[in-house]
Design a protein around this motif. Sequence first.
Motif, PDB file in Angstrom:
ATOM      1  N   GLU A 118       0.818  -1.212   0.000  1.00  0.00           N
ATOM      2  CA  GLU A 118       0.000   0.000   0.000  1.00  0.00           C
ATOM      3  C   GLU A 118       0.848   1.258   0.000  1.00  0.00           C
ATOM      4  N   GLN A 119       2.116   1.130   0.437  1.00  0.00           N
ATOM      5  CA  GLN A 119       3.015   2.269   0.461  1.00  0.00           C
ATOM      6  C   GLN A 119       4.360   1.883  -0.113  1.00  0.00           C
ATOM      7  N   ARG A 128      -0.985  -1.740  -4.290  1.00  0.00           N
ATOM      8  CA  ARG A 128      -1.870  -2.816  -3.858  1.00  0.00           C
ATOM      9  C   ARG A 128      -3.334  -2.393  -3.966  1.00  0.00           C
ATOM     10  N   GLN A 153       4.693  -5.157   2.236  1.00  0.00           N
ATOM     11  CA  GLN A 153       3.785  -6.096   1.578  1.00  0.00           C
ATOM     12  C   GLN A 153       3.698  -7.338   2.443  1.00  0.00           C
TER      13      GLN A 153
END
Length: 398
Positions: A118-119, A128, A153
């Motif tokens: 997500e980052q 993601r 992740q």
Amino acid sequence: MKKSIIALAMTVAAIMPATAQKQEGLVMTPPMGWNSWNKFHTDIDEEKIKGIVDALVETGLRDAGYIYVNLDDAWHGKRDSLGWIQCDPVRFPSGMKALADYVHSKGMKFGVYSDAGEQTCAMYPGSRGHEYQDAIQYAKWGVDYLKFDWFRQDLVGAEGAYTLMRDALYSTGRPIVFSICEWGENGTRKWAPRTGHLWRTGGDIGAYFSESPCHEKPILWCIENNNTYRECAGPNAWNDPDNLEVGNGMSINQDRAHFSLWCMMAAPLILGNDVRNMTPEVLAIVSNREAIAIDQDSLGIQGLRVKNENGLQYWFKPLMNGDWAFCVLNTNKIPAQITLDWSKDFNFTDELSRRSTDFSNITYGIRNIWTGKNDGKTDKARTITVPGEDVVMYRLIR
């Protein structure tokens, strides 16, 4: 609306044919170019990248083969209300499409970076849940290369995450080189060659030759680690020991050794220095056409280390037309004098390429890569000096 777009992307992923694959023929030899991370980390902007592009042209590096200009972490802005990734409007006021157009106008290709989580490492938005959406955006911008990282992740396995992004890129119909960056930590050699065009074999490199004071890996560690992946490499599928640190503070001897071993290992030649401000010595290393030709040899076989003793490593790389590349790496800090008795010490058959040196029956001409001179033939033994933390590198011509 955002949820519906993500759901649509997941539906597309589910119905993609099982035969979806990476695009073929994009990098039949190891990719060459420049990446922003090693020198600039997150300190990048539109004008700086344009300056790099101009310098690649003016120094002749583009014409030497360095054609990919790749933004690493920190180009990102926020996602819009529909989830589409945007670039930072302050750092890149003209937008990614305009920057890609500028790169393309100079006869080069454009690359960006994202993450399977997500980052990103620098805490910008990752991909993601937006894999297909991001792939579409990249294709619209004119992206030619994606480096896909593995930070934060923790929900799915690496193979699944990278396969999903591969299929997303494939679905756009745009040729995009897929660079896997999960550091060789998740059974990489088992799935990466069929998933990406290149894949990192270890952690982040640093501008250190033998020892590193931090988490970044020194050059010798990267060589040792990458050597264990030899059987994985070949045309359109390359082991990646990370971007080059040539010109980032090591000695010229160390830079030359670093560059030579990347060429011997058929590694991607992705510059990581400020090409706007290079010494003549650094430019001479990274623009050496004979060294580059060894890396770019179309046979596509990674070199092998045949002897490693007393701090000296002896490497051979099979080349097209029956030639071989030969390199002696001196990892010691002091010079080493050695005798090369070709037929006595270096007769062997490489099981991977099924090629034999056959020095007992074949006499090769010796071309010194770093002096640009012919150094006799292999029918006679020769004594040479290898400077400390440096190399002697030959092309043995059939």
